[in-house]
Scaffold this motif. Sequence first.
Motif, PDB file in Angstrom:
ATOM      1  N   ASP B 112      15.138 -47.594  -5.938  1.00 46.74           N
ATOM      2  CA  ASP B 112      14.797 -48.691  -6.832  1.00 46.74           C
ATOM      3  C   ASP B 112      15.506 -48.598  -8.188  1.00 46.74           C
ATOM      4  N   ILE B 113      15.652 -47.384  -8.691  1.00 52.54           N
ATOM      5  CA  ILE B 113      16.236 -47.217 -10.023  1.00 52.54           C
ATOM      6  C   ILE B 113      17.743 -47.505  -9.966  1.00 52.54           C
ATOM      7  N   SER B 114      18.218 -48.330 -10.892  1.00 50.22           N
ATOM      8  CA  SER B 114      19.653 -48.647 -10.919  1.00 50.22           C
ATOM      9  C   SER B 114      20.306 -48.019 -12.136  1.00 50.22           C
ATOM     10  N   ASP B 115      21.610 -47.882 -12.035  1.00 46.23           N
ATOM     11  CA  ASP B 115      22.404 -47.398 -13.150  1.00 46.23           C
ATOM     12  C   ASP B 115      22.136 -48.304 -14.354  1.00 46.23           C
ATOM     13  N   SER B 124       2.754 -35.924 -18.751  1.00 49.86           N
ATOM     14  CA  SER B 124       1.318 -35.636 -18.769  1.00 49.86           C
ATOM     15  C   SER B 124       0.606 -36.468 -17.705  1.00 49.86           C
ATOM     16  N   LYS B 125       1.178 -37.624 -17.385  1.00 57.85           N
ATOM     17  CA  LYS B 125       0.563 -38.478 -16.351  1.00 57.85           C
ATOM     18  C   LYS B 125       1.346 -38.448 -15.046  1.00 57.85           C
ATOM     19  N   ASN B 126       2.437 -37.659 -15.005  1.00 54.64           N
ATOM     20  CA  ASN B 126       3.323 -37.648 -13.840  1.00 54.64           C
ATOM     21  C   ASN B 126       3.790 -39.049 -13.467  1.00 54.64           C
ATOM     22  N   GLU B 127       4.191 -39.774 -14.490  1.00 55.42           N
ATOM     23  CA  GLU B 127       4.510 -41.177 -14.291  1.00 55.42           C
ATOM     24  C   GLU B 127       5.874 -41.532 -14.873  1.00 55.42           C
ATOM     25  N   ILE B 128       6.581 -42.387 -14.171  1.00 55.69           N
ATOM     26  CA  ILE B 128       7.851 -42.880 -14.688  1.00 55.69           C
ATOM     27  C   ILE B 128       7.769 -44.405 -14.750  1.00 55.69           C
ATOM     28  N   LYS B 129       7.999 -44.952 -15.934  1.00 57.66           N
ATOM     29  CA  LYS B 129       7.994 -46.417 -16.063  1.00 57.66           C
ATOM     30  C   LYS B 129       9.424 -46.912 -16.108  1.00 57.66           C
ATOM     31  N   ASN B 130       9.725 -47.892 -15.269  1.00 53.43           N
ATOM     32  CA  ASN B 130      11.030 -48.524 -15.338  1.00 53.43           C
ATOM     33  C   ASN B 130      10.883 -49.749 -16.235  1.00 53.43           C
ATOM     34  N   LEU B 131      11.348 -49.625 -17.476  1.00 57.00           N
ATOM     35  CA  LEU B 131      11.136 -50.692 -18.457  1.00 57.00           C
ATOM     36  C   LEU B 131      11.996 -51.912 -18.140  1.00 57.00           C
ATOM     37  N   LYS B 135       8.343 -51.618 -13.561  1.00 51.80           N
ATOM     38  CA  LYS B 135       7.686 -50.977 -12.423  1.00 51.80           C
ATOM     39  C   LYS B 135       7.263 -49.578 -12.811  1.00 51.80           C
ATOM     40  N   VAL B 136       6.345 -49.020 -12.035  1.00 50.58           N
ATOM     41  CA  VAL B 136       5.895 -47.650 -12.303  1.00 50.58           C
ATOM     42  C   VAL B 136       6.067 -46.807 -11.044  1.00 50.58           C
ATOM     43  N   TYR B 137       6.656 -45.619 -11.191  1.00 50.95           N
ATOM     44  CA  TYR B 137       6.792 -44.693 -10.065  1.00 50.95           C
ATOM     45  C   TYR B 137       6.031 -43.415 -10.391  1.00 50.95           C
ATOM     46  N   LYS B 138       5.704 -42.695  -9.321  1.00 47.82           N
ATOM     47  CA  LYS B 138       5.092 -41.372  -9.488  1.00 47.82           C
ATOM     48  C   LYS B 138       6.220 -40.329  -9.488  1.00 47.82           C
ATOM     49  N   MET B 139       6.087 -39.306 -10.299  1.00 44.79           N
ATOM     50  CA  MET B 139       6.974 -38.157 -10.146  1.00 44.79           C
ATOM     51  C   MET B 139       6.174 -37.030  -9.522  1.00 44.79           C
ATOM     52  N   LYS B 140       6.866 -36.110  -8.871  1.00 40.69           N
ATOM     53  CA  LYS B 140       6.159 -34.976  -8.290  1.00 40.69           C
ATOM     54  C   LYS B 140       5.707 -34.064  -9.435  1.00 40.69           C
ATOM     55  N   PRO B 141       4.407 -33.739  -9.491  1.00 37.73           N
ATOM     56  CA  PRO B 141       3.951 -32.906 -10.611  1.00 37.73           C
ATOM     57  C   PRO B 141       4.651 -31.545 -10.607  1.00 37.73           C
ATOM     58  N   PHE B 142       4.866 -30.985 -11.782  1.00 34.71           N
ATOM     59  CA  PHE B 142       5.441 -29.635 -11.851  1.00 34.71           C
ATOM     60  C   PHE B 142       4.424 -28.629 -11.323  1.00 34.71           C
ATOM     61  N   PRO B 143       4.860 -27.611 -10.597  1.00 35.04           N
ATOM     62  CA  PRO B 143       3.921 -26.553 -10.234  1.00 35.04           C
ATOM     63  C   PRO B 143       3.324 -25.966 -11.518  1.00 35.04           C
ATOM     64  N   GLU B 144       2.146 -25.384 -11.416  1.00 36.46           N
ATOM     65  CA  GLU B 144       1.402 -24.986 -12.609  1.00 36.46           C
ATOM     66  C   GLU B 144       2.220 -24.105 -13.564  1.00 36.46           C
ATOM     67  N   LEU B 145       2.836 -23.079 -12.970  1.00 35.82           N
ATOM     68  CA  LEU B 145       3.574 -22.132 -13.801  1.00 35.82           C
ATOM     69  C   LEU B 145       4.749 -22.816 -14.508  1.00 35.82           C
TER      70      LEU B 145
END
Lengths: 470, 160
Positions: B112-115, B124-131, B135-145
Amino acid sequence: MSKTLFEKIWDSHIVVDEDGRSLLYVDRHLIHEVTSPQAFDGLRLNARKVRRPDLTFATMDHNVPTSDRSLPILDQTSSVQIKALERNCKEFGITLFDIHSPNQGIVHVIGPELGITLPGTTIVCGDSHTSTHGAFGSLAFGIGTSDVEHVLATQCIMMEKPKTFEIKIQGKRKNPHAVTAKDIIMSIIRKIGTAGGTGTVIEYRGDTISELTMEQRMTICNMSIEAGARAGLIAPDEKTYQYLKGRKYTPNNYDELVNDWRDNLKTDSGAKFDKSFTLSAENIAPQVSWGTNPAMTDDVTGSIPFPDEYGKGNPEEVKGATKALQYMDLKPGTPIVNIVIDRVFIGSCTNARLGDLIEASKVVQGKKVSSKVRAMVVPGSQLVKKNAEEMGLDKIFKDAGFEWRESGCSMCLGMNPDILAAGERCASTSNRNFEGRQGSGGRTHLVSPVMAAAAAINGHFVDVRELDLN
Amino acid sequence: MKGSIIKYERDNIDTDVILPGPYLKIHDYAELAKHAMEGLDKDFHKRVKPGDFIVAGKNFGCGSSREHAPIALSYSGVKAVLALSFARIFYRNAVDGAFLLPIEIDESAYHDISDGDSLEVDISKNEIKNLTKNKVYKMKPFPELIGKIIEAGGLFNYKP
Ligand code: SF4
C-alpha cells in the motif's frame, strides 16, 4: 533432559538469564582493522579498559594489500585503518598478527589454524562469517561494532536465545573431488533460501558431514550466514581433536579437555530441534551461482532460468530474478557452461585453505590459463601460503599464469586494489555474489575452487566431473 | 515521528549495496552518509531528507556485519527502515547503536505504501499512519528487550 549441542554450549556460558535475554560469556574475541576502530574510540571516550586482552586476538585482513608487502601501503585510508589497529592493540595490550607476521591471515582462517578456536567455546568477531568457527563445535557469532565495544569492555554479549535448526546431509557424493563442500552448502542455500535459517543456529549432521575434513567443514559453516542463520555448528569428533593438537595457542591441558569434549559435546539422542531439513548428497552436482544472492544458484549442467519459472508465481521472486539477470547480463536459457568469464578469484575465508589450493592445483597442473582470463590465487593466511609453497603449489599456479598473492580478504569484498572493473565477470570461490561486492558493476559467480580453476583454464564454466581429479 | 518514504520494492537489499565495501575505510560519518545506498541508487544521497523512512521487502540488510550500513543511513537522515523482515546483524546494529528503527511491517502495508508518501510512526501504539493516503497500518511490536534498548537510546545506555 536431552539437549542439543547448541543448548549445551549456550547454557554453559550464561552469566545472567532473565526475561528471555541472556548475557553470555565470550571465550574468544577476534578483531580486525575494519570493524574495530570505533569500538576502541568508544572505550577511550569512556575511560574503559579491555576486560580480557588475553582472550582477544587481532589481525589485519580486510583491506591489506596482497602485493609486495615490503613496499609502503599506497592507499592512505587503508594505511590509517591499519595503523589505528596497531596503535589500539598496543595501547590495550592485545595480541596482534600484523601485516608482517607469519601468522597474519583472514581472521576465520587463522583462528582455527592457531588453535584459538576450540570446541565448546563461544567466539565473537566483528564479521559475519564468524560462523566458520562452528566447524569445531564452537558457538560463533558475527557482531557489529557496538557489540565489539561491548565485548571488549565486558567480555560478555547480550542475546536472545536462537532457535535450533538441524540440517542433515546423508549419503556419499559420487565424485568427492568434483562435488565439494562448497557445492553441498550452495545446494542447501539454494533449497532453503537466503532467509531459510533466520533466527536459528544450524547444526549440520549426518554421515556426509562426518566424512568431510575440518577445512571442508569450515566451508560449510562459513556460509551459514548466507542462509540467514545466526551461527552454524558441527559436533566435534576425532578429526577435530587431531586438527587442533599442538597448534600455537592450543591449551597445555589439551588431552584433558578432549576427554571432556568427547563426553559432552554432542547432541543427545532424543534432543529436539525446532526445525529440520534433510538433503541427500548423492546427486549433488557442482554448483554455479547465476544471480545476485547465493540462493540464485544452479547445477553446472543447468541453464540460466526464466524469471517466471524461477519465481514459481511469486511476483517478488520473479522481479528479483529479472533484476538479477539484468545486472548479471545473462539471458534465460543460456547453458551455464557457455558463460564466458574474464576473471578468476581463488581466495576468501570460504575457500582459501591448503586443501582448497591442493584440489584447485590438480586442475591447473601442466595447463595454461585462458588468454582471455586474468586469474589469481590469494591464500587465506601466511601459514597456508607457506605450506602451499613447500608443496610447490605456487609454482603450479604461476606456471599456468595465475597470480600468486599475499594473504588477505582481497577480491572477496574489494576493499583493497583487487577489484573487478564494471562489467567484468568473475568465477569466485568467495561467499557473496551481491551487486558490486567485488567492485562496482562487477559480476560474481560463486563456485568451488576446482570449478574456478577449470573456468580459468577454459575461459568458461565446465563440469569438473568430466575431469580426472584423482 | 513523521517522514516521507523512499521505497525500494526489493527483497534481500544487502549491506554491500547499502554501503559498498570500498567505503568501509571512511571514519567520518557525514562522509559515509554520502555513499549510503550507492550500490543500488546512486541518487539516494541527493534525494534523502532528514527524517525520511525507507520501505523495502524481505531480509533487509542481509550480508556483512558492517555497522557502517546503518550508520550511513542514519547520518544521511533516515530515521527508520520499514521492511517485511530484517537480517539479524543489521537489525541488531541498528538498535544497539541507536542509529535507526528497524520496523517490521506486513505485506498489505508494504504494497500500500508508495514512494513519496508521508508517514507518521507511533511506536508506543505500534501504529503507522499514512498521511498521504489517510490510512492506518499496524507495525510488528518490538520484542520487549529490543523495546527497552530503543527506549534507553542504544545498548550502552541500557541498564538491565
Ligand atoms: S574473506 Fe571475505 S567474507 Fe571472509 S572475512 Fe574476508 S571479506 Fe569477509
